[in-house]
Design a protein around this motif. Structure first.
Motif, short mmCIF file in Angstrom:
data_model
loop_
_atom_site.label_atom_id
_atom_site.label_comp_id
_atom_site.label_asym_id
_atom_site.label_seq_id
_atom_site.Cartn_x
_atom_site.Cartn_y
_atom_site.Cartn_z
N PRO A 61 6.30 67.80 -61.27
CA PRO A 61 5.08 68.05 -60.50
C PRO A 61 5.38 68.94 -59.29
O PRO A 61 6.36 68.71 -58.58
N HIS A 62 4.56 69.95 -59.11
CA HIS A 62 4.70 70.90 -58.00
C HIS A 62 6.05 71.61 -57.99
O HIS A 62 6.51 72.06 -56.95
N ARG A 63 6.72 71.62 -59.18
CA ARG A 63 8.02 72.29 -59.35
C ARG A 63 9.06 71.79 -58.35
O ARG A 63 9.89 72.54 -57.87
N ARG A 64 9.04 70.50 -58.05
CA ARG A 64 10.01 69.94 -57.09
C ARG A 64 10.42 68.55 -57.54
O ARG A 64 9.64 67.80 -58.10
N LEU A 65 11.69 68.24 -57.27
CA LEU A 65 12.26 66.91 -57.57
C LEU A 65 13.24 66.54 -56.48
O LEU A 65 13.91 67.42 -55.90
N ARG A 66 13.35 65.24 -56.25
CA ARG A 66 14.42 64.75 -55.38
C ARG A 66 15.74 65.14 -56.02
O ARG A 66 15.88 65.14 -57.24
N MET A 67 16.71 65.45 -55.20
CA MET A 67 18.02 65.86 -55.71
C MET A 67 18.60 64.79 -56.63
O MET A 67 19.17 65.11 -57.68
N HIS A 83 26.44 71.82 -55.55
CA HIS A 83 27.08 73.13 -55.71
C HIS A 83 26.16 74.07 -56.50
O HIS A 83 25.98 75.24 -56.13
N ALA A 84 25.58 73.57 -57.59
CA ALA A 84 24.71 74.39 -58.43
C ALA A 84 23.47 74.82 -57.66
O ALA A 84 23.07 76.00 -57.72
N ILE A 85 22.88 73.92 -56.91
CA ILE A 85 21.68 74.25 -56.13
C ILE A 85 22.01 75.30 -55.07
O ILE A 85 21.23 76.22 -54.83
N ALA A 86 23.19 75.19 -54.45
CA ALA A 86 23.60 76.20 -53.47
C ALA A 86 23.66 77.58 -54.12
O ALA A 86 23.23 78.58 -53.54
N ARG A 87 24.20 77.66 -55.33
CA ARG A 87 24.28 78.94 -56.05
C ARG A 87 22.88 79.44 -56.42
O ARG A 87 22.59 80.63 -56.31
N LEU A 88 22.01 78.53 -56.85
CA LEU A 88 20.65 78.92 -57.21
C LEU A 88 19.85 79.35 -55.97
O LEU A 88 19.00 80.23 -56.05
N GLU A 89 20.15 78.73 -54.83
CA GLU A 89 19.52 79.14 -53.56
C GLU A 89 19.92 80.58 -53.20
O GLU A 89 19.08 81.37 -52.77
N LYS A 90 21.20 80.90 -53.39
CA LYS A 90 21.68 82.26 -53.08
C LYS A 90 20.97 83.30 -53.93
O LYS A 90 20.74 84.42 -53.49
N SER A 91 20.62 82.92 -55.16
CA SER A 91 19.88 83.82 -56.04
C SER A 91 18.40 83.87 -55.70
O SER A 91 17.67 84.72 -56.23
N GLY A 92 17.95 82.94 -54.85
CA GLY A 92 16.53 82.89 -54.48
C GLY A 92 15.67 82.17 -55.49
O GLY A 92 14.44 82.26 -55.44
N TRP A 93 16.30 81.44 -56.42
CA TRP A 93 15.55 80.78 -57.49
C TRP A 93 15.14 79.35 -57.14
O TRP A 93 14.25 78.80 -57.76
N VAL A 94 15.81 78.77 -56.17
CA VAL A 94 15.55 77.39 -55.75
C VAL A 94 15.67 77.34 -54.23
O VAL A 94 16.42 78.12 -53.64
N ARG A 95 14.94 76.43 -53.62
CA ARG A 95 15.13 76.16 -52.20
C ARG A 95 15.15 74.64 -52.03
O ARG A 95 14.66 73.90 -52.86
N ARG A 96 15.74 74.21 -50.93
CA ARG A 96 15.76 72.78 -50.60
C ARG A 96 14.74 72.51 -49.51
O ARG A 96 14.53 73.33 -48.63
N GLU A 97 14.15 71.33 -49.58
CA GLU A 97 13.23 70.86 -48.55
C GLU A 97 13.59 69.42 -48.22
O GLU A 97 14.06 68.68 -49.09
N ASP A 98 13.35 69.04 -46.99
CA ASP A 98 13.54 67.64 -46.62
C ASP A 98 12.46 66.82 -47.31
O ASP A 98 11.32 67.26 -47.47
N LYS A 103 13.92 60.43 -44.84
CA LYS A 103 14.58 61.43 -43.97
C LYS A 103 15.97 61.82 -44.47
O LYS A 103 16.47 62.89 -44.16
N ARG A 104 16.61 60.95 -45.26
CA ARG A 104 17.95 61.29 -45.78
C ARG A 104 17.88 62.10 -47.06
O ARG A 104 18.84 62.74 -47.46
N GLY A 105 16.74 62.04 -47.76
CA GLY A 105 16.62 62.69 -49.05
C GLY A 105 16.25 64.15 -48.95
O GLY A 105 15.70 64.61 -47.95
#
Length: 169
Positions: A61-67, A83-98, A103-105
């Motif tokens: 849903p909304h193209r987002r999931l808890r890690m 590690h994989a998410i960091a690489r995907l972030e560098k490509s601009g394909w994924v971003r992280r959100e709090d 608050k820890r997730g």
């Protein structure tokens, strides 16, 4: 290997036929994973596991999931996921959100650019899967394979939340 009958404390060795089946399974799954990995590297510039992460996010849903959920879906450790998410972030394909509720997730979010690369790479990936697996099997063999893999997966997916599963490490 020794095929003598096992005593109570001796290992129950695989029969010759079981050994043949086991080795065929290992050989085929290793070759299949390598084939799909090479196809995705060539056509999309990413390994098969990254493609699976993008698919998992695209289906959420909304193209987002808890890690943690994404690690569970991908059957990988949280460290490998990070590690994989960091690489995907560098490509601009994924971003992280709090995570707003914890608050820890953190949430992994598929970006529009990630969705586009997924749309571009999906047809070639599906063609590779179809060519490598489904076109080689009769409809009856496909059905049997699906049933067998479901039984194996169910037997390996423990109900115990405290089990030593990759996504809990």
């Amino acid at each position: 290997m020794n095929t003598a009958p096992a005593s109570a404390d001796a290992p129950r060795w695989l029969t010759e036929e079981e050994q043949r089946i086991w080795r065929s399974y290992l050989h085929a799954t290793t070759l299949l994973e390598d084939h799909l990995d090479r196809q995705l590297q060539r056509d999309a510039g990413m390994p098969h596991v990254y493609y699976g992460l993008l698919v998992g996010l695209a289906e959420a849903p909304h193209r987002r999931l808890r890690m943690t959920e994404l690690a569970m879906k991908a059957k990988i450790t949280r460290s490998r996921l990070s590690h994989a998410i960091a690489r995907l972030e560098k490509s601009g394909w994924v971003r992280r959100e709090d995570c707003p509720s914890d608050k820890r997730g953190q949430l992994a979010v598929l970006t529009d650019a990630g969705m586009e690369v997924l749309k571009r790479s999906a047809p070639g990936h599906v063609a590779a899967v179809r060519q490598a697996l489904f076109e080689r099997l009769t409809p009856e063999q496909q059905k049997s394979l699906g049933e067998i893999m479901q039984i194996v997966a169910e037997g390996l997916q423990p109900d115990d939340a405290g089990a030593d599963l990759p996504w809990l490490r």
